[in-house]
Enzyme design. Structure first.
Site, PDB file in Angstrom:
ATOM      1  N   HIS A   1       0.839  -1.225   0.000  1.00  0.00           N
ATOM      2  CA  HIS A   1       0.000   0.000   0.000  1.00  0.00           C
ATOM      3  C   HIS A   1       0.857   1.252   0.000  1.00  0.00           C
ATOM      4  O   HIS A   1       0.369   2.365  -0.204  1.00  0.00           O
ATOM      5  CB  HIS A   1      -0.953  -0.022   1.205  1.00  0.00           C
ATOM      6  CG  HIS A   1      -0.315   0.323   2.504  1.00  0.00           C
ATOM      7  ND1 HIS A   1       0.200  -0.623   3.348  1.00  0.00           N
ATOM      8  CD2 HIS A   1      -0.108   1.530   3.100  1.00  0.00           C
ATOM      9  CE1 HIS A   1       0.709  -0.028   4.414  1.00  0.00           C
ATOM     10  NE2 HIS A   1       0.531   1.295   4.285  1.00  0.00           N
TER      11      HIS A   1
ATOM     12  N   ASP B   1      -0.467  -7.505   1.558  1.00  0.00           N
ATOM     13  CA  ASP B   1       0.150  -6.166   1.573  1.00  0.00           C
ATOM     14  C   ASP B   1       1.678  -6.307   1.621  1.00  0.00           C
ATOM     15  O   ASP B   1       2.313  -6.090   2.655  1.00  0.00           O
ATOM     16  CB  ASP B   1      -0.379  -5.395   2.788  1.00  0.00           C
ATOM     17  CG  ASP B   1       0.087  -3.921   2.753  1.00  0.00           C
ATOM     18  OD1 ASP B   1      -0.019  -3.236   3.785  1.00  0.00           O
ATOM     19  OD2 ASP B   1       0.621  -3.510   1.679  1.00  0.00           O
TER      20      ASP B   1
ATOM     21  N   SER C   1       4.864   2.496   7.523  1.00  0.00           N
ATOM     22  CA  SER C   1       4.422   1.393   6.638  1.00  0.00           C
ATOM     23  C   SER C   1       5.580   0.897   5.784  1.00  0.00           C
ATOM     24  O   SER C   1       6.389   1.702   5.291  1.00  0.00           O
ATOM     25  CB  SER C   1       3.317   1.903   5.693  1.00  0.00           C
ATOM     26  OG  SER C   1       2.158   2.147   6.429  1.00  0.00           O
TER      27      SER C   1
END
Lengths: 440, 252
Positions: free
Chosen positions: B39, B100, B201
Site C-alpha cells: 500500500h 500487503d 508502513s
C-alpha cells in the site's frame, strides 16, 4: 651345301634322319650366328658306321680355320670316334659341318641301318671382355680402360677424367667437365697413381641434391709438383664450394679430410708442361648437411629428444616447462618446430620461454584477493586467496575453495581447477550495533 | 514510531526510507531488493489514476545507510529498476490489507557495510516468532506524536496471539469490514503507548533468531486503527517467503 639361316639356334640332321642315311653322300653345313656370339654345338643322337680313324663314314667339324675333329661310330662301340655329349664351341661366329658316307654300310654281307645324327646348335654370347677370348689375330683392339660385355657385343669406357675416342676403344684425357652426381664416389688425377699428364685443365664438379654436405677425403699417395718458397707455382689443385674457395693444394702433404658444408663442390686441377708427381685421389662422401646444435635461451626451455647431431630435414620440437610460455618476440606460440634447412641453418630461430603470467586476478565484488606468496606477482604458481568484506558479506566458493593459483594455462584456478571466482553474498540480520537493552 | 527510542547507527542497517506516495519504510534483502508494503506503492482509496508500475519505479526514491533523514537524502537515492506487487493485494478494497507486500528491485546492487546490511527472511519451518508475546522490534521514520520523525526510531513490541487480536478487533471495528486474514498478525499493547504509525508502513517487524544469532523480518508494518490505541497489524512475511524467493531468486 645348305647355309643355315642366321638364327640363334637350330638343329642339323644327317640326310633322311631318323631314317638310315644314304650311301655315297656328302653334305656340308655352314652355321653362321650374329657377330658377338659364338656357336655351341652338341649331338643329341649319333649313329654312324664305325671304322678305324672313321675312314668310311664320318662327320667333320671345323671352326676358326681349325679342325675340331672327325667322328663316327656308335655309342659304346670299340672302334670309331663317338662324340658323346661333347660341346663344340667356336671362337668366332661360324662353324662348319661336313658329313661323308661311303658306298656301303655292310658288315659280313649284312646291311646295317645306321641312322646318322641329330645335332643341336645355339649362339652363345661371346664375352669380348674376357682376355682369354681375345682371339690371336683378333682384329678388334682391346678396350684401353674398361670393357663392358653385353649379349651380342661389348663396349668400352674410360676412367674418370678420360674420354672414349672415336675408335670406341682408346681413351684420352678429358677432364674438363667431369660431373659427379652420386652421393659418394672417387675422383683422381688422370693415370693415378701413375704420374699425371702435362697441360691438364681438369674440372671435376660434384653436384648433389640440396641439403647434402660433401666430405672430401684424400687418399695416399698425394703428390703434386710444388716449390719450396712459392705456393703452388707449377700445378694447382683448387677446391671451391659454391664459388667459395676452400683451398689450393700441392706438394706431398695430404689435405686429409675436408668438410665442405656444401652440396656443390668444384675441383680444378691445373698442370704445367712437365712433372713426375703421382697426383691425387679423392674419396668423396656426403652426409646430410648439419645444422648448429640448438641451444636454449633459458633453463625453462625443453628440446624434445635432444640429439647430438642435427642434419638436413631433421627437426626439433621445442616446448617449455609447465608454467612457461613459448614466446617469439612478444608473440605467444602454441608450439614450435624448427627444421634444419638445406643450407645448414634452422628455418626459424630458437624461441624463449617466459613465465606464464595470469594477469591481475579478477576483482571480487564486495571482497578482495590477497597474495599468499611473496613477492606478490601474477606469475605461474602464484597463489591468492579471496576474501569477502566481512562481516557484511560471506564468501560462497566452488568445490575448489577460495585459494586460486596461476595455472600453466595462464588462468587463475581454484583447487578444483575451476576459473569461476567466489561470490560475496550479503550477510543478513547481523547489525554491527544491534539494539541491546541494558536497564531492566 | 510511538513510545520508541532513537536508533543508533548500525542497529537497523536494513532500514530503508521510501518516498513513493509520501514517506514509507522498507527493508533491504540481499544487496538489491527492498521489501515493503504494497500500500506504500498503491495506497488504498487512491482510486482511478492508472499510474503504471514502471512509472512508479521511475518516480520511487529509496534511501539507505543512515538514521538521519537529512543525511539519508545527502547519501542519494537508489533508483528502482522494477516493482513487484503481490497479486493478492487489492488497492480498491479499502479494509482488506491481505497480500500487503511488495518488492522493489534496485537498478544497482548496494555495497554493504556497517550501516547498510540486509535483513534475513524467516526460516519457513519456524513459527515460534508469531507466538503470543514473542518480542520483536520495528524501526521507522514514521509519525511520532503528530510529528514526522527526522531520525530513525525503534520500538519493541510483542507479537499477539491471533484470538486476542481478533477479539480486540471485534471490539473496535464497529461494523467496519476490516479483514484480519491468515496472512497477517498483530503486535503491540492495549494500554502502553508504544506502536508504529503512519510513515512506518513498509518497515519490517524483526526478531532475533537466537538459534542463528540473526535478525529476521517476520512482519511488515501494514495497518492499524489509529496509533498506540491498541494493536498494530503486520503482514505475515512467513507466508510470502516462497513468493519473495521466487522473485529475488538469489542469483548465486
Amino acid at each position: 651345301s645348305s647355309p643355315v639361316p642366321r638364327r640363334l639356334f637350330g638343329e642339323i640332321k644327317s640326310p633322311g634322319y631318323p631314317k638310315p642315311y644314304p650311301n655315297d653322300n656328302i653334305s656340308v653345313w655352314d652355321i653362321h650366328v650374329p657377330k658377338g656370339y659364338v656357336v655351341k654345338l652338341t649331338f643329341r643322337h649319333f649313329d654312324l658306321e664305325p671304322s678305324e680313324s672313321c675312314f668310311y663314314d664320318y662327320v667333320k667339324i671345323k671352326a676358326d680355320k681349325k679342325n675340331l675333329g672327325r667322328y663316327c661310330g656308335q655309342l659304346g662301340s670299340t672302334t670309331g670316334n663317338h662324340p658323346g655329349r661333347k660341346e663344340f664351341v667356336s671362337k668366332g661366329n661360324r662353324m662348319h659341318l661336313a658329313f661323308h658316307s661311303d658306298f656301303s654300310n655292310e658288315d659280313n654281307g649284312t646291311v646295317i641301318p645306321y641312322r646318322g645324327f641329330l645335332a643341336y646348335y645355339q649362339a652363345v654370347d661371346l664375352d669380348e671382355c674376357d682376355p682369354n677370348n681375345a682371339a690371336e689375330n683378333d682384329e678388334r683392339p682391346q678396350c684401353q680402360h674398361f670393357c663392358h660385355n653385353y649379349m651380342g657385343g661389348y663396349f668400352c669406357s674410360c676412367r674418370t677424367g678420360y674420354q672414349l675416342q672415336s675408335d670406341h676403344h682408346s681413351c684420352k684425357v678429358e677432364c674438363s667437365s667431369e660431373l659427379f652426381t652420386e652421393t659418394s664416389g672417387y675422383l683422381s688425377s688422370p693415370e693415378y697413381p701413375q704420374p699425371y699428364p702435362e697441360d691438364l685443365r681438369c674440372n671435376y664438379s660434384i653436384r648433389l641434391q640440396r641439403g647434402l654436405s660433401i666430405i672430401l677425403r684424400f687418399l695416399e699417395p698425394f703428390e703434386i709438383d710444388e716449390h719450396q718458397q712459392v705456393h703452388c707455382p707449377y700445378d694447382q689443385l683448387k677446391i671451391q664450394a659454391r664459388g667459395r674457395e676452400i683451398g689450393e693444394f700441392c706438394g706431398r702433404e695430404s689435405p686429409g679430410s675436408i668438410e665442405t658444408n656444401s652440396n656443390e663442390v668444384d675441383i680444378l686441377f691445373l698442370t704445367d708442361e712437365s712433372g713426375f708427381s703421382r697426383g691425387w685421389k679423392i674419396h668423396y662422401t656426403s652426409e646430410k648437411i648439419r645444422c648448429p646444435q640448438p641451444v636454449p635461451w633459458d633453463r625453462f626451455t625443453i628440446i624434445r629428444d635432444l640429439q647430438p647431431v642435427y642434419q638436413f630435414q631433421d627437426y626439433i620440437v621445442v616446448s617449455c616447462k609447465t608454467g612457461y610460455n613459448l614466446m617469439e618476440g612478444n608473440r605467444k606460440l602454441l608450439s614450435f618446430t624448427a627444421v634444419c634447412q638445406a643450407d645448414g641453418t634452422w628455418h626459424q630461430s630458437m624461441p624463449r620461454c617466459e613465465t606464464v603470467n595470469c594477469g591481475n586476478p579478477a576483482d571480487l565484488k564486495n571482497g578482495a584477493f590477497s597474495y599468499v606468496n611473496k613477492p606478490a606477482n601474477n606469475n605461474y604458481q602464484s597463489v591468492i586467496t579471496y576474501r569477502c568484506n566481512e562481516p557484511y558479506y560471506h564468501i560462497v566458493t566452488g568445490a575448489g575453495g577460495d585459494r586460486f593459483t596461476c595455472s600453466p594455462e595462464g588462468t587463475w584456478v581454484d583447487q578444483d581447477n575451476q576459473v569461476r571466482i567466489p561470490a560475496c553474498l550479503p550477510v543478513c540480520g547481523k547489525p554491527d550495533n544491534p539494539i541491546a537493552e541494558v536497564q531492566r | 514510531i510511538l513510545g520508541g527510542k532513537s536508533a543508533s547507527r548500525g542497529s537497523f542497517p536494513w532500514q530503508a526510507l521510501t518516498s513513493i506516495h509520501g514517506r514509507g519504510g522498507g527493508a533491504l534483502l540481499g544487496d538489491r531488493w527492498i521489501l515493503t508494503a504494497a500500500h506504500t506503492i498503491f495506497p488504498k482509496g487512491l482510486g482511478g489514476n492508472n499510474v503504471s508500475l514502471d512509472q512508479l519505479a521511475e518516480k520511487a526514491n529509496i534511501f539507505l545507510g543512515h538514521t538521519d533523514v537529512e543525511e539519508l537524502h545527502k547519501l542519494g537515492n537508489h533508483p528502482v529498476r522494477k516493482i513487484f506487487i503481490h497479486p493478492d493485494y487489492n488497492p480498491e478494497d479499502y479494509y482488506n490489507f491481505d497480500g500487503d507486500i511488495a518488492l522493489l528491485e534496485l537498478k544497482h546492487p548496494v555495497t554493504l557495510g556497517p550501516t547498510v546490511l540486509p535483513i534475513c527472511l524467516p526460516d519457513t519451518t519456524n513459527t515460534t516468532f508469531y507466538m503470543d508475546g514473542h518480542m520483536g522490534y520495528v524501526s521507522g521514520f514514521g509519525v511520532e506524536k503528530n510529528f514526522i520523525s527526522n531520525n530513525l526510531k525503534y520500538v519493541g513490541l510483542p507479537a499477539i496471539a491471533r484470538e486476542k487480536c481478533q477479539r480486540w478487533l471485534d471490539s473496535k471495528k464497529r461494523h467496519l469490514p476490516i479483514v484480519f486474514s491468515e496472512n497477517m498478525f498483530c503486535a503491540g499493547f492495549l494500554t502502553i503507548k508504544r506502536d508504529t504509525c503512519q510513515g512506518d508502513s513498509g518497515s519490517v517487524f524483526t526478531v532475533l533468531d537466537t538459534e542463528s544469532g540473526r535478525w529476521v523480518a517476520t512482519g511488515i508494518v501494514s495497518w492499524g486503527i489509529g496509533c498506540a490505541e491498541g494493536y498494530g497489524f503486520y503482514t505475515k512475511v512467513l507466508n510470502y517467503v516462497d513468493w519473495i524467493k521466487g522473485i529475488a531468486k538469489e542469483d548465486r
